[in-house]
Design a protein around this motif. Sequence first.
Motif, mmCIF file in Angstrom:
data_model
loop_
_atom_site.group_PDB
_atom_site.id
_atom_site.type_symbol
_atom_site.label_atom_id
_atom_site.label_comp_id
_atom_site.label_asym_id
_atom_site.label_seq_id
_atom_site.Cartn_x
_atom_site.Cartn_y
_atom_site.Cartn_z
ATOM 1 N N LEU A 104 -0.355 -6.698 4.638
ATOM 2 C CA LEU A 104 -0.609 -5.440 3.944
ATOM 3 C C LEU A 104 0.462 -4.487 4.480
ATOM 4 O O LEU A 104 0.521 -4.221 5.683
ATOM 5 N N ASN A 142 0.864 -1.180 0.000
ATOM 6 C CA ASN A 142 0.000 0.000 0.000
ATOM 7 C C ASN A 142 0.898 1.226 0.000
ATOM 8 O O ASN A 142 1.450 1.595 1.028
ATOM 9 N N GLY A 153 -1.530 -6.293 9.055
ATOM 10 C CA GLY A 153 -0.891 -5.054 8.610
ATOM 11 C C GLY A 153 -0.610 -4.163 9.801
ATOM 12 O O GLY A 153 -1.387 -4.135 10.767
ATOM 13 N N GLY A 154 0.498 -3.457 9.747
ATOM 14 C CA GLY A 154 0.873 -2.555 10.846
ATOM 15 C C GLY A 154 2.359 -2.680 11.105
ATOM 16 O O GLY A 154 2.793 -3.570 11.831
ATOM 17 N N SER A 155 3.131 -1.808 10.434
ATOM 18 C CA SER A 155 4.595 -1.793 10.607
ATOM 19 C C SER A 155 5.248 -3.136 10.306
ATOM 20 O O SER A 155 6.222 -3.532 10.959
ATOM 21 N N ALA A 208 -0.586 0.375 15.327
ATOM 22 C CA ALA A 208 0.620 -0.210 14.733
ATOM 23 C C ALA A 208 0.908 0.341 13.346
ATOM 24 O O ALA A 208 1.968 0.075 12.777
ATOM 25 N N ILE A 209 -0.018 1.131 12.795
ATOM 26 C CA ILE A 209 0.162 1.602 11.420
ATOM 27 C C ILE A 209 1.094 2.808 11.387
ATOM 28 O O ILE A 209 0.807 3.845 11.991
ATOM 29 N N GLY A 210 2.213 2.620 10.706
ATOM 30 C CA GLY A 210 3.153 3.714 10.509
ATOM 31 C C GLY A 210 3.867 4.157 11.774
ATOM 32 O O GLY A 210 4.508 5.204 11.801
ATOM 33 N N GLU A 246 -7.050 4.980 7.619
ATOM 34 C CA GLU A 246 -6.809 6.384 7.265
ATOM 35 C C GLU A 246 -8.023 6.964 6.550
ATOM 36 O O GLU A 246 -8.354 8.139 6.702
ATOM 37 N N LYS A 278 0.043 4.223 -0.400
ATOM 38 C CA LYS A 278 -0.651 5.426 0.086
ATOM 39 C C LYS A 278 -0.424 6.582 -0.903
ATOM 40 O O LYS A 278 -0.349 6.345 -2.096
ATOM 41 N N HIS A 335 -9.691 1.324 4.765
ATOM 42 C CA HIS A 335 -8.418 1.550 5.467
ATOM 43 C C HIS A 335 -8.669 2.542 6.615
ATOM 44 O O HIS A 335 -9.462 3.474 6.469
ATOM 45 N N GLY A 382 2.661 -0.931 4.410
ATOM 46 C CA GLY A 382 2.698 0.481 4.033
ATOM 47 C C GLY A 382 4.128 0.948 3.851
ATOM 48 O O GLY A 382 4.756 0.736 2.811
ATOM 49 N N GLY A 383 4.683 1.552 4.885
ATOM 50 C CA GLY A 383 6.003 2.196 4.812
ATOM 51 C C GLY A 383 7.085 1.334 4.177
ATOM 52 O O GLY A 383 7.797 1.792 3.280
ATOM 53 N N GLU A 411 -5.548 -4.684 10.796
ATOM 54 C CA GLU A 411 -4.539 -3.640 10.967
ATOM 55 C C GLU A 411 -4.826 -2.863 12.254
ATOM 56 O O GLU A 411 -5.632 -1.912 12.236
HETATM 57 C C1 PEP Z 1 -1.012 0.354 6.014
HETATM 58 O O1 PEP Z 1 -1.136 1.531 5.786
HETATM 59 O O2 PEP Z 1 -1.822 -0.442 5.555
HETATM 60 C C2 PEP Z 1 0.114 -0.067 6.828
HETATM 61 C C3 PEP Z 1 0.075 -1.259 7.348
HETATM 62 O O3 PEP Z 1 1.148 0.826 6.979
HETATM 63 P P1 PEP Z 1 2.562 0.537 7.707
HETATM 64 O O4 PEP Z 1 3.079 -0.755 7.183
HETATM 65 O O5 PEP Z 1 3.406 1.710 7.360
HETATM 66 O O6 PEP Z 1 2.282 0.455 9.180
#
Ligand code: PEP
Length: 253
Positions: A235, A9, A214-216, A175-177, A101, A11, A99, A237-238, A171
């Motif tokens: 899933l 993802n 999902g989450g870091s 833990a996200i970002g 966000e 973003k 999501h 993100g970063g 997620e």
């Molecule tokens: C996300 O936005 O779906 C996500 C999991 O982000 P990150 O991996 O950066 O925490």
Amino acid sequence: MRKPIMAANWKMNKTHLEAIHYIEELRNRLHHKAYDRCDVVICPPFTAIRSVQTVVDADELPMAVGAQNMYWEDSGAFTGEVSHEMLTKMNVKFVILGHSERREHFHESDEAVNNKVKTALDNDITPIVCVGETLTEREAGFTNDKVGSQILEGLKGLDDERVGRMVIAYEPIWAIGTGRTATPDDAQETISKIRGYVREVYPGAADAVRIQYGGSVNTGNVDDLMAQEDVDGALVGGASLDPVQFARIVEYE
Ligand code: PEP
């Protein structure tokens, strides 16, 4: 057996030119056997979908392209929105829906998510439906209540066949970002609960539906997360913004 699914993802990151360079680098890094073991999905911003597809098609890469959002109506006066047909005509196979966000910044309700999920499934786009709790909810012991209600509301009015085709992403919002990850045990526990909630309403779909964490997620924690029985992928993100890191995540051990 559920085939794991690793999704990037991006973003609101990467121009269409940066996207082309990324896919070329990812192509060079990924061994072909990685695609046999898991599905690889890249979810760029809308403006880079065409560029990503161009490289994927030219090199016949077995990876899929996903969108990060979609509206539920077929067409009409919905400025700024994108329809299922606009996506399928670009060979988009997945869409991230609900999501955190989008729920937080754009006030997307469970009802809106449910409308989008139905539209996606009815038009051969696989939704990746995100659920997860805030830190306050977790600390108050409401994790299961929160994800349970998001599952019940978000998947309302479907059937076993359609739910079995979709993907759910657990997620935790904290833990996200943030660099904080759920422990593999915590991820397993909540994801197996989610599978249980699905089983209550759609018993024929519970063993088929793929549930990601999902989450870091990063190169250092993906192996332990993927070793959990109910974790069917990630899933990301970063860490997905760097093709070298994402390739290592896809090739988890
Ligand atoms: C996300 O936005 O779906 C996500 C999991 O982000 P990150 O991996 O950066 O925490």
